[in-house]
Design a protein around this motif. Structure first.
Motif, short mmCIF file in Angstrom:
data_model
loop_
_atom_site.label_atom_id
_atom_site.label_comp_id
_atom_site.label_asym_id
_atom_site.label_seq_id
_atom_site.Cartn_x
_atom_site.Cartn_y
_atom_site.Cartn_z
N GLN A 1 -24.43 -59.32 134.72
CA GLN A 1 -23.51 -58.18 134.72
C GLN A 1 -24.11 -57.01 133.95
N SER B 1 -15.26 -73.20 132.24
CA SER B 1 -14.54 -73.42 133.49
C SER B 1 -13.08 -73.05 133.25
N ASP B 2 -12.25 -73.25 134.24
CA ASP B 2 -10.82 -72.97 134.05
C ASP B 2 -10.20 -73.94 133.05
N GLU C 1 -20.93 -72.30 141.49
CA GLU C 1 -21.29 -70.90 141.24
C GLU C 1 -21.21 -70.60 139.74
N VAL C 2 -22.15 -69.79 139.27
CA VAL C 2 -22.17 -69.40 137.86
C VAL C 2 -22.21 -67.88 137.76
N GLU C 3 -21.24 -67.34 137.04
CA GLU C 3 -21.20 -65.90 136.76
C GLU C 3 -21.72 -65.70 135.34
N THR C 4 -22.71 -64.83 135.17
CA THR C 4 -23.35 -64.69 133.86
C THR C 4 -23.17 -63.28 133.29
N ASP C 5 -23.09 -63.22 131.95
CA ASP C 5 -22.96 -61.91 131.30
C ASP C 5 -24.25 -61.10 131.38
N LYS D 1 -16.32 -72.48 139.97
CA LYS D 1 -16.97 -71.31 139.39
C LYS D 1 -16.96 -71.41 137.87
N LEU D 2 -18.12 -71.21 137.27
CA LEU D 2 -18.25 -71.22 135.82
C LEU D 2 -18.68 -69.85 135.32
N LYS D 3 -18.41 -69.59 134.05
CA LYS D 3 -18.85 -68.34 133.42
C LYS D 3 -19.76 -68.67 132.25
N LYS E 1 -22.10 -67.33 129.04
CA LYS E 1 -22.39 -66.26 128.08
C LYS E 1 -23.75 -66.55 127.43
#
Length: 408
Positions: free
Chosen positions: A109, A17-18, A102-106, A4-6, A8
């Protein structure tokens, strides 16, 4: 377990990543940042080489296919800092993001919070609204990062996110207003005006917050700056709603800033001795005109008003268009009027190309001399630009229109 990546997108671009945060500085290329951002935003799609070339290489290019491959290679190399996975996949003339990562994006959100605040299922609880607004504003850090914001494909998103941000700010402004949190309301409004300086409602709430804190000098200064902003940038007068609020505040005796006559006079008095003519909003000019007209009508004396029009040489003032040159000419004329007229004379910007001047206790002959002097000074100061000032003079009157004269 899926990696999982985040991501911005707001403020500064990054992908984390972590193990590591890949920043736009680390990418060290605006083109790489834009292409990676495009692939991530469209991570559910297979992107053909042709589509990417059309988006990123407008017009003829020597070898767009080779340039694209080289750019993707450099992005893949940079992405290794996040781990050894294969992030960008290749298949039959397409590139695409690896669906296993997986990519979580600002920005997503931000969109979700916006839907909760401004969607059809409106939240009723003020504190829940307030918390969601703060979360959204914490995510939004100046819209899309500048490197990506310059790309044509992102512009609709940039505009949409800016509009969403302002809508969320308005929700929070209403809450702060109800709670009389004037200081927080003021800070929020200043921040929002950095994003959209022409948003009327934000100016309205800012003026209310300044009044709530009794910051009268700052309120008056902001009103004057806003009046100039609307005139100079859009060619329109300050919105009526802001005018009405300003006049209401200034004439609100029950909630005024002082009660004793001595303090009232101190509030109205200028802090320094005036060194130049009085420049004011046109609505204030009208009121001053009407007061002066009543006074001279009672005394049976004559006073005069001048109308100065900046125009291109050789054009009639009726056909005068407004362009950047005329805007510069208006700046020159404003300085001349303020610095060369008497401290008691009143000036107002009537339109994008006109200033109107009221000359109290000034004879007809003196008014003619004033008009000619301003025209001569304008001619000397305007330089090589092909501009001139037309001056018209008429007698100030409370009732019927008097005769006037014009000076080309």
């Amino acid at each position: 377990m899926k990696k999982k990546l985040k991501m911005k997108l707001f403020g500064k671009f990054s992908l984390a990543s972590d193990e590591h945060v890949l920043s736009e500085e680390e990418l060290n290329s605006a083109k790489m940042t834009c292409l990676l951002g495009y692939i991530l935003i469209n991570r559910d799609c297979a992107l053909t080489h042709q589509r990417l070339i059309e988006v990123f290489w407008e017009g003829p290019s020597k070898n767009p296919e080779g340039t694209l491959k080289n750019l993707v290679y450099r992005i893949r190399t940079a992405l290794k800092a996040l781990g050894d996975e294969q992030y960008i996949c290749t298949a039959s003339g397409t590139y695409g993001w690896n669906p296993e990562i997986e990519v979580e994006t600002d920005y997503e959100q931000f969109e979700q919070i916006y839907t909760l605040l401004c969607g059809t299922q409106e939240i009723k609880d003020a504190q829940e609204k307030k918390q969601l607004c703060q979360e959204a504003l914490d995510i939004y850090q100046g819209n899309v990062c500048p490197r990506i914001a310059e790309c044509g494909w992102i512009l609709p998103r940039v505009t949409r996110y800016q509009s969403m941000y302002i809508d969320i700010v308005k929700v929070l402004c209403e809450i702060f207003e109800e709670e009389k949190e004037w200081s927080q309301l003021e800070n929020l409004c200043w921040q929002a005006l950095e994003v959209d300086a022409f948003e009327e409602e934000i100016h309205y709430w800012l003026m209310e917050s300044l009044y709530g804190q009794r910051k009268l000098a700052l309120l008056m200064n902001h009103y004057e700056n806003t009046r100039k902003l609307f005139y100079e940038s859009m060619g329109i007068r300050i919105p009526e709603r802001l005018q009405n609020l300003f006049y209401k505040i200034m004439t609100d005796t029950e909630e005024g800033f002082s009660t004793g006559l001595e303090q009232v006079l101190l509030d109205m008095k200028e802090q320094e001795k005036p060194q130049e003519a009085f420049l004011c909003d046109y609505q204030i000019f009208r009121q001053l005109y009407q007061i002066e007209a009543r006074r001279i009508n009672r005394l049976g004396i004559a006073e005069y008003v001048l109308l100065f029009t900046v125009r291109r040489k050789g054009r009639s003032w009726q056909a005068a268009g407004v362009d950047a040159g005329i805007a510069e000419g208006m700046d020159v004329l404003e300085k001349l009027l303020r610095n060369s007229l008497r401290a008691g004379d009143v000036i107002s910007r009537y339109s994008q190309s006109r200033f109107i001047v009221m000359l109290p206790t000034c004879s007809y002959e003196a008014g003619i001399k004033v008009a000619k002097r301003i025209q001569e000074m304008f001619h000397k100061n305007i330089g090589s630009r092909h501009l001139e000032v037309q001056a018209e003079m008429a007698e100030l009157s409370a009732t019927e229109k008097r005769g006037g004269c014009s000076h080309g």
